[in-house]
Design a protein around this motif. Structure first.
Motif, PDB file in Angstrom:
ATOM      1  N   ASP A   1       0.830  -1.204   0.000  1.00 40.40           N
ATOM      2  CA  ASP A   1       0.000   0.000   0.000  1.00 40.40           C
ATOM      3  C   ASP A   1       0.861   1.249   0.000  1.00 40.40           C
ATOM      4  O   ASP A   1       0.551   2.249  -0.648  1.00 40.40           O
TER       5      ASP A   1
ATOM      6  N   ILE B   1       1.182   4.247  -3.179  1.00 37.14           N
ATOM      7  CA  ILE B   1       1.071   5.696  -2.933  1.00 37.14           C
ATOM      8  C   ILE B   1       2.315   6.409  -3.452  1.00 37.14           C
ATOM      9  O   ILE B   1       2.232   7.435  -4.125  1.00 37.14           O
TER      10      ILE B   1
ATOM     11  N   ILE C   1       4.794  10.561   3.240  1.00 38.50           N
ATOM     12  CA  ILE C   1       5.002   9.236   2.625  1.00 38.50           C
ATOM     13  C   ILE C   1       6.418   8.736   2.902  1.00 38.50           C
ATOM     14  O   ILE C   1       6.625   7.567   3.270  1.00 38.50           O
TER      15      ILE C   1
ATOM     16  N   LYS D   1       2.599   6.836  -7.244  1.00 39.02           N
ATOM     17  CA  LYS D   1       1.735   7.831  -7.881  1.00 39.02           C
ATOM     18  C   LYS D   1       2.320   9.245  -7.830  1.00 39.02           C
ATOM     19  O   LYS D   1       1.780  10.151  -8.466  1.00 39.02           O
TER      20      LYS D   1
END
Length: 702
Positions: free
Chosen positions: A294, A298, A320, A301
């Motif tokens: 996951d 992220i 992040i 992207k």
């Protein structure tokens, strides 16, 4: 009985030559004889001739002055000498014959008689059986010390004997090794069996590596050919699209400020590096558990190209990155995993070291395994936990990449973005400059991906057409462990397998050579007859070690010991324990050599003689210093020491000029000669002394 005759013609230029023959002395004397006589009566000539007959002129144990006299007699320019000497033993059997019948030559013929059989004697063969002692006991107390020279010679002689024995044993062992040796044949058969087993294992490894290499190359080259083909096509489409929308000609004419252009180029260069780091992070993340993907989606992207448009990074990027870094710390903060990682790294380094010596056929101490077997065990241990090892390595690598990503991002935020924002406000043409620079960057990227695509296509064409349907996927079958390998790691693995194949081929060649050599040696041995001493080979090996040690002691260690003892400047406090033991052995040995000593009117049994303190110590503890010894008594002690040898050779003893010895001093000397003669250890004992009248006495009987 000793029978002799001689003729000496002494030549003198310009003068008439003189002739000397036995005259005043009888031509036959007993084996033990005492001779008195005036000068020129022939006493010394007799002794010189007997000594000369038995190689005395080449005997370095005889003092130089006496050897010079013998050499002078042999000088054919000065003397024309002929002689004949016969010596019988105590049973009246002829023992030795020496003769010189040609006055023009120096050659003396010497013969030994054993059971009536006549054999010629050389110097070496004579010295093995006989011990010639010829001396004038001058400075006897000083020369007691010189008995160490005889010890040195004894050590040398026995050293040579043992060295000869060692060489002979070595020769026998070499003969045994080259003969039909059942033990060696058994060892060779076992070695041949090992070589064949090793050869089969190497062939199996070679086949496996070739199959692995072929499938890994296909999968790798196909994957990255398709990848870069897709990227190249994508870059090309983006480039065409951007060029069609831009006013490229106008941009080139009105490109904004040079300062903006410089900053923007720097930004694009840094962003290019940052995108490479992003790709490497994404590649490393694939090796982590699926539940962590996951975070990967992220991060994937994040579009870094937007930074050039908005002049800022996405607001959620820091969060992040912190989340990824925190997750890495959690994943690697496991002591069991870290312990295994350290152990695995040790195994890898150990395998690297052992592979340098895997051709040696030896067992690793403490394991009872060959080097190859141990390497196999270590590799098996690593292979069983390959995933865990790569998991830890990739996580550590990922942390380094994240650190580098954060540093580059921070540098862009500090050194480029603030200035570019200000410059963009000042000049509207700067937006057109950005478009132009983006087109340049895409052109560069398009060129790079095309080169990569062409490279992998060329590599793949060497092994077959790049048809994805016919290629085993990374992660399947024999390629199961390569699922999460990066491009760089895959190329490194291909290089490593190629190196392994080359190494295995070399080992196969070496193994075949050893196998052929062993087969030839085995065939030769099996066709030979066994050596008669083969069953004693183990004992001979042990005996060889003993003779090697004894030779070293006698020729090196003991030689240094005796030379140290001969030093007149010895400091007793500096003598080490080994030297002390050696000195004491020499002192006791000299005591046995002299045996009895007459001091004033009494006889004493000698215990030992201390050469350092220059003192003779008797059995009852009396100390008699060399300086207290009378000349005749010390002469007697010295000559007894010469007679009391430790070897079993037969003695020929000649003592001249014992004028300082009275009857009491001579008595123990004659007693020792008789004792040795009766025991077969003495053949000749002649003692000569100066006197006004000739007197010949047989001393065979008391």
């Amino acid at each position: 009985m000793i029978s002799y005759d001689y003729r000496i013609e002494r030549l003198d230029k310009g003068r008439k030559s003189e002739i000397f023959v036995p005259g005043k002395l009888p031509k036959k004397i007993d084996n033990i004889t005492y001779i008195e006589g005036p000068n020129s009566s022939g006493k010394s000539t007799l002794l010189n001739l007997i000594a000369l007959a038995f190689f005395g002129h080449r005997n370095e144990e005889i003092v130089n002055a006496l050897r010079k006299k013998m050499i002078h007699l042999l000088n054919s320019q000065r003397n024309r000498l002929t002689f004949k000497i016969e010596i019988n033993d105590k049973n009246n059997n002829l023992a030795l014959l020496a003769e010189k019948d040609n006055p023009e030559k120096n050659e003396v013929s010497l013969f030994d008689y054993v059971n009536g059989k006549k054999e010629r004697l050389s110097l070496e063969s004579f010295e093995k059986k006989y011990n010639l002692i010829y001396d004038i006991p001058q400075n006897p107390t000083e020369r007691i010390k010189l008995l160490t020279q005889e010890i040195k010679e004894i050590q040398r002689r026995y050293g040579d004997i043992i060295s000869d024995l060692k060489d002979y044993i070595r020769h026998i062992l070499r003969e045994i090794e080259s003969s039909r040796d059942p033990n060696k044949i058994k060892k060779l058969k076992n070695s041949l069996k090992d070589y064949k087993k090793n050869h089969n294992e190497l062939q199996r490894d070679l086949k496996h590596n070739k199959e692995l290499l072929e499938k890994l190359e296909r999968a790798t080259y196909c994957k990255y050919y398709l990848k870069y083909k897709e990227e190249n096509s994508k870059n090309y489409n983006q480039l065409i699209s951007m060029q069609s929308k831009s006013k490229l000609e106008k941009v080139r004419k009105t490109r904004g400020s040079k300062e903006f252009d410089q900053f923007n180029r720097g930004l694009l260069k840094e962003l290019k590096y940052l995108k490479e780091l992003q790709e490497n992070i994404l590649s490393s993340f694939y090796s982590l558990p699926k539940k962590e993907l996951d975070i990967l989606s992220i991060f994937q992207k994040i579009n870094l190209d937007e930074v050039t448009e908005f002049l800022e990074f996405p607001k959620n990027l820091n969060a992040i990155m912190n989340k990824i870094e925190k997750k890495c710390v959690e994943l690697i903060d496991d002591s069991k995993k870290e312990d295994y990682y350290q152990k695995a790294m040790f195994y890898k380094e150990l395998i690297t070291v052992l592979e340098r010596y895997n051709s040696l056929k030896i067992d690793v101490p403490g394991t009872a395994k060959s080097i190859n077997d141990l390497i196999g065990d270590l590799k098996k241990e690593l292979n069983e936990n390959e995933y865990l090892l790569r998991y830890i390595e990739n996580t550590k690598k990922l942390m380094e990449l994240i650190k580098s990503f954060s540093q580059v991002k921070q540098s862009i935020e500090v050194h480029y973005l603030p200035d570019l924002k200000e410059l963009r406000k000042e000049n509207k043409n700067n937006n057109e400059t950005i478009t132009y620079q983006k087109i340049s960057l895409l052109q560069e990227k398009h060129k790079e991906t095309k080169e990569k695509k062409d490279l992998y296509y060329e590599r793949y064409m060497k092994i077959g057409e790049p048809d994805p349907k016919k290629v085993l996927k990374l992660g399947d079958g024999i390629l199961n462990k390569y699922l999460n390998f990066s491009e760089e790691e895959l190329l490194s693995e291909i290089s490593k397998i190629n190196s392994d194949i080359s190494r295995i081929n070399e080992e196969i060649t070496t193994c075949n050579l050893k196998k052929d050599l062993t087969t030839n040696e085995l065939n030769i041995l099996e066709n030979q007859k066994p050596h008669k001493y083969t069953k004693y080979q183990e004992k001979l090996n042990k005996l060889f070690e003993v003779t090697e040690e004894l030779t070293s002691k006698l020729k090196n260690e003991f030689n240094k010991n005796i030379e140290y003892l001969e030093d007149s400047n010895i400091n007793p406090e500096e003598i080490n324990e080994n030297q002390k033991k050696y000195n004491w052995a020499v002192f006791r040995y000299l005591g046995k050599r002299i045996e009895f000593y007459r001091h004033i009117k009494d006889y004493y049994e000698v215990d030992y003689i201390n050469l350092i303190d220059e003192v003779l110590v008797t059995k009852n503890g009396k100390k008699i210093y060399f300086s207290e010894m009378g000349t005749g008594q010390s002469q007697s002690a010295y000559l007894l020491g010469k007679l009391n040898t430790s070897d079993n050779r037969i003695i020929i003893a000649l003592f001249d000029e014992v004028a300082m010895m009275d009857d009491q001093s001579l008595k123990p000397l004659f007693d020792k000669c008789r004792e040795l003669y009766n025991n077969g250890k003495l053949l000749v004992g002649i003692i000569v002394q100066k006197a006004n009248k000739i007197k010949i006495e047989s001393k065979i009987k008391d």
